[in-house]
Design a protein around this motif. Structure first.
Motif, PDB file in Angstrom:
ATOM      1  N   GLU A 140      -5.484  11.130  13.273  1.00 26.95           N
ATOM      2  CA  GLU A 140      -4.440  10.606  12.398  1.00 26.95           C
ATOM      3  C   GLU A 140      -4.902  10.661  10.952  1.00 26.95           C
ATOM      4  N   ARG A 141      -4.066  11.212  10.099  1.00 29.47           N
ATOM      5  CA  ARG A 141      -4.453  11.432   8.709  1.00 29.47           C
ATOM      6  C   ARG A 141      -4.198  10.196   7.861  1.00 29.47           C
ATOM      7  N   ARG A 142      -5.124   9.905   6.987  1.00 28.63           N
ATOM      8  CA  ARG A 142      -4.938   8.860   5.978  1.00 28.63           C
ATOM      9  C   ARG A 142      -4.309   9.514   4.752  1.00 28.63           C
ATOM     10  N   LEU A 143      -3.252   8.938   4.261  1.00 34.12           N
ATOM     11  CA  LEU A 143      -2.564   9.506   3.106  1.00 34.12           C
ATOM     12  C   LEU A 143      -3.390   9.321   1.841  1.00 34.12           C
ATOM     13  N   LYS A 144      -3.177  10.207   0.901  1.00 36.86           N
ATOM     14  CA  LYS A 144      -3.787  10.043  -0.414  1.00 36.86           C
ATOM     15  C   LYS A 144      -3.081   8.910  -1.159  1.00 36.86           C
ATOM     16  N   LYS A 145      -3.729   8.374  -2.177  1.00 37.02           N
ATOM     17  CA  LYS A 145      -3.139   7.323  -2.992  1.00 37.02           C
ATOM     18  C   LYS A 145      -1.797   7.800  -3.555  1.00 37.02           C
ATOM     19  N   PRO A 175       0.822  -1.217   0.000  1.00 31.39           N
ATOM     20  CA  PRO A 175       0.000   0.000   0.000  1.00 31.39           C
ATOM     21  C   PRO A 175       0.849   1.257   0.000  1.00 31.39           C
ATOM     22  N   ASP A 176       0.451   2.230  -0.817  1.00 31.85           N
ATOM     23  CA  ASP A 176       1.183   3.508  -0.869  1.00 31.85           C
ATOM     24  C   ASP A 176       0.348   4.644  -0.290  1.00 31.85           C
ATOM     25  N   ASP A 177      -0.697   4.286   0.487  1.00 31.29           N
ATOM     26  CA  ASP A 177      -1.519   5.305   1.132  1.00 31.29           C
ATOM     27  C   ASP A 177      -1.530   5.132   2.649  1.00 31.29           C
ATOM     28  N   LEU A 178      -0.513   4.444   3.176  1.00 29.55           N
ATOM     29  CA  LEU A 178      -0.387   4.239   4.617  1.00 29.55           C
ATOM     30  C   LEU A 178       0.945   4.786   5.107  1.00 29.55           C
ATOM     31  N   THR A 179       0.943   5.291   6.345  1.00 34.46           N
ATOM     32  CA  THR A 179       2.211   5.606   6.991  1.00 34.46           C
ATOM     33  C   THR A 179       2.805   4.307   7.525  1.00 34.46           C
ATOM     34  N   LEU A 180       4.061   4.371   7.934  1.00 31.76           N
ATOM     35  CA  LEU A 180       4.703   3.188   8.504  1.00 31.76           C
ATOM     36  C   LEU A 180       3.952   2.683   9.732  1.00 31.76           C
ATOM     37  N   GLU A 223       0.755   8.882  -1.882  1.00 35.03           N
ATOM     38  CA  GLU A 223       1.450   9.858  -1.042  1.00 35.03           C
ATOM     39  C   GLU A 223       2.518   9.204  -0.165  1.00 35.03           C
ATOM     40  N   GLY A 224       2.331   7.904   0.142  1.00 38.43           N
ATOM     41  CA  GLY A 224       3.333   7.213   0.949  1.00 38.43           C
ATOM     42  C   GLY A 224       4.692   7.160   0.283  1.00 38.43           C
ATOM     43  N   LYS A 225       4.719   7.314  -1.052  1.00 41.38           N
ATOM     44  CA  LYS A 225       5.990   7.278  -1.789  1.00 41.38           C
ATOM     45  C   LYS A 225       6.735   8.608  -1.744  1.00 41.38           C
ATOM     46  N   THR A 226       6.047   9.664  -1.296  1.00 43.79           N
ATOM     47  CA  THR A 226       6.676  10.993  -1.290  1.00 43.79           C
ATOM     48  C   THR A 226       6.727  11.633   0.088  1.00 43.79           C
ATOM     49  N   LYS A 227       5.891  11.187   1.014  1.00 37.64           N
ATOM     50  CA  LYS A 227       5.863  11.800   2.344  1.00 37.64           C
ATOM     51  C   LYS A 227       7.057  11.310   3.163  1.00 37.64           C
ATOM     52  N   VAL A 228       7.853  12.245   3.636  1.00 33.07           N
ATOM     53  CA  VAL A 228       9.100  11.905   4.337  1.00 33.07           C
ATOM     54  C   VAL A 228       8.791  11.350   5.724  1.00 33.07           C
TER      55      VAL A 228
END
Length: 576
Positions: free
Chosen positions: A184-189, A14-19, A191-196
């Motif tokens: 807690e924010r859910r990332l956009k589709k 998934p690329d819309d989740l934080t670690l 966004e996990g690939k760009t959010k530091v």
């Protein structure tokens, strides 16, 4: 040679989740169903720290502590999205929850080397623009000095243990006593690939450390790459022969601020269903005791620790039979050491892996099909990795030809934080230029020759220090070594070996100065007998009390290069 491909990744990540959301809140097909084993074990006390909340002591569980700390940080400090929190501490059982809590708030973590001086810490704080520091009481004085110089109020320096400062425990309890103060924010589709998620610092063995920007997606991918490669949660072999199993116990001696310890220890170990024994500071005899006390099954080490396992006289006093897996990384491990290690931990699978901070750690690992990795090899590429080897003239090297390794991997970092020039030099058209010279064989085994910046040129021939170090370590009088180049009018450069002697040999040399020359001559002859003429120790041998290393175990070769210049210039022989 065409590009070399690892196998394809067989699952969607998934690329819309934080670690934190991925590792604490979700399930993945590669993740085993966890048996009744703790996530973390405190080395000194044996305290077992579980994941799920179990009344009445639920606030001691990882998930509850993570929420409590995130809520407390918001209530007391108002931590906002993309703020940077520096963690300046040796390993601690609350270090992982501190990371996960920071990510719950959308903020960024930057782990700092706990042995830094105030000036070095200040450089990191200023570079990442940190607003909060989590320190250990042992490093508090340094943290407060750096915070003051950076203009950070002293009450924004908090500690893992009891001190005069606000404690992590008090902030966790504040958070648990109060209603949630954050959503807690859910990332956009995508966004996990760009959010530091992390600003992790490169080792600095060849220059000033740089902050590597790592997105949330990268460590997730790397854990899944390792899981697929090592067949986690597959019945590919009898249970007792499977490499990573729920219930295994891993030695957590790798520093958490370093990418190796961060990704493998904090993320891969719990994901694979294993327990991590958290050790604040590596002391070899204490480490041996921990192996026995906790019945540790898995060792993730660096070459200097492997040297100790092979050479230290105390090893024979401890039972190593429970160890069934060992991997070495962070620097090349010689075939000679592997052969010695097989005698020390005969029941273990043994091999190497290879990775960088810039690749969000692992790129290669030795195969699960082999009990002993190919001697001298770093293994094969993980799923999803594409590699090429480039010669100095820019052309592609063939199989068995040396050149710089360049890779593409879905776990690749975003670049260097606020350093556009360095990013352009290292991340080129989608390729990560590793700066490491490698040879890839027909069977896709990857051999790391050395850092290109550390390769010395002797009469036009390239000589890798790591190769000579492996040979020298095979000498019975040698406990540790580091090889550096020194200038030579005829050859351009020649190798000089700094050597730490075994205690008995050192005592013998101390009592009779003539023994010093004999031992040096013996070491030089050993290399001459085993290596081609231009690799001989023409620069000589110098005895030293300890080889300087950074906390991740890499040799600080530049320190000894400077020392060698001073020696050859006839300067004072300052004791290291």
């Amino acid at each position: 040679m065409p590009e070399i491909f690892g196998e394809q990744l067989d699952t969607v990540i998934p690329d819309d989740l934080t670690l934190s959301q991925f590792f604490l809140d979700s399930h993945h097909p590669r993740r085993p169903v966890r048996t009744n084993t703790p996530w973390l074990i405190e080395d000194d006390t044996g305290r077992r720290i579980e994941f799920e909340e179990v009344p009445p002591s639920g606030n001691s569980k990882i998930r509850a502590r993570t929420f409590g700390f995130a809520n407390g940080l918001m209530l007391r400090y108002g931590i906002k999205e993309d703020e940077v929190v520096v963690i300046f501490s040796p390993n601690h059982v609350d270090y992982p929850p501190a990371i996960w809590a920071t990510h719950r708030l959308g903020a960024i973590v930057s782990g700092a080397n706990p042995t830094y001086t105030a000036e070095e810490l200040l450089h990191q704080i200023r570079l990442v623009k940190a607003t909060l520091i989590i320190a250990h009481p042992s490093s508090l004085h340094t943290a407060l000095g750096a915070a003051r110089a950076a203009g950070i109020p002293s009450d924004r320096v908090i500690t893992f243990g009891e001190s005069t400062q606000p404690s992590v425990e008090s902030i966790i309890q504040l958070g648990l006593r109060n209603e949630p103060a954050f959503v807690e924010r859910r990332l956009k589709k995508g966004e996990g690939k760009t959010k530091v998620a992390f600003l992790s610092f490169s080792s600095g063995t060849t220059g000033k450390p740089k902050a590597v920007a790592i997105a949330h997606y990268a460590p997730m991918v790397n854990v899944i790459q390792i899981a697929q490669y090592t067949k986690v949660n597959e019945n590919y072999a009898p249970w007792e022969e499977q490499r990573f199993r729920s219930g295994d116990v891993v030695a957590g001696v790798l520093p958490f601020f370093h990418i190796y310890g961060l990704v493998f220890s904090i993320y891969a170990v719990p994901f694979f269903g294993m327990s991590l024994v958290v050790t604040p500071k590596f002391n070899f005899t204490d480490f041996l005791q921990s192996i026995e006390r906790h019945r540790i099954t898995h060792l993730t080490l660096v070459p200097p620790q492997v040297v100790l396992l092979c050479k230290h006289p105390a090893v024979k006093n401890y039972d190593m039979s429970n160890i069934r897996f060992m991997i070495s990384g962070a620097a090349p491990l010689s075939a000679e050491l592997v052969n010695q290690l097989m005698k020390v931990i005969p029941n273990a699978q043994i091999g190497q892996g290879y990775g960088l901070t810039e690749s969000s750690t692992s790129l290669t690992m030795y195969s699960v099909d082999k009990k002993i990795g190919v001697p001298g090899s770093a293994g094969q590429f993980l799923p999803g990795v594409v590699a090429r080897v480039v010669k100095p003239d820019g052309s592609l090297a063939g199989l068995n030809e040396p050149g710089e390794l360049r890779v593409k991997t879905p776990s690749m970092a975003l670049g260097y934080w606020n350093d556009e020039q360095a990013t352009k030099e290292t991340f080129v058209e989608g390729w990560l230029c590793t700066g490491d010279e490698v040879i890839i064989r027909e069977d896709k085994e990857v051999f790391i020759v050395d850092r290109l910046k550390e390769i010395m040129k002797v009469r036009g021939f390239q000589v890798a220090p790591a190769e000579l170090e492996g040979c020298i370590l095979d000498h019975p009088d040698v406990a540790d070594t580091c090889v550096v180049p020194i200038p030579d009018d005829y050859s351009g450069e020649v190798p000089l070996a700094f050597v730490v002697l075994h205690a008995l040999t050192a005592n013998r040399v101390g009592k009779d100065p003539r023994e010093s020359d004999k031992v040096k001559a013996s070491i030089m002859k050993h290399v001459a007998d085993n290596k081609v003429a231009y690799k001989r120790l023409a620069g000589g041998v110098e005895f030293i009390d300890v080889i300087p290393k950074n906390p991740s175990g890499k040799l600080l070769r530049r320190v000894l290069r400077d020392r060698a210049r001073t020696l050859r210039a006839g300067g004072p022989k300052a004791k290291l």
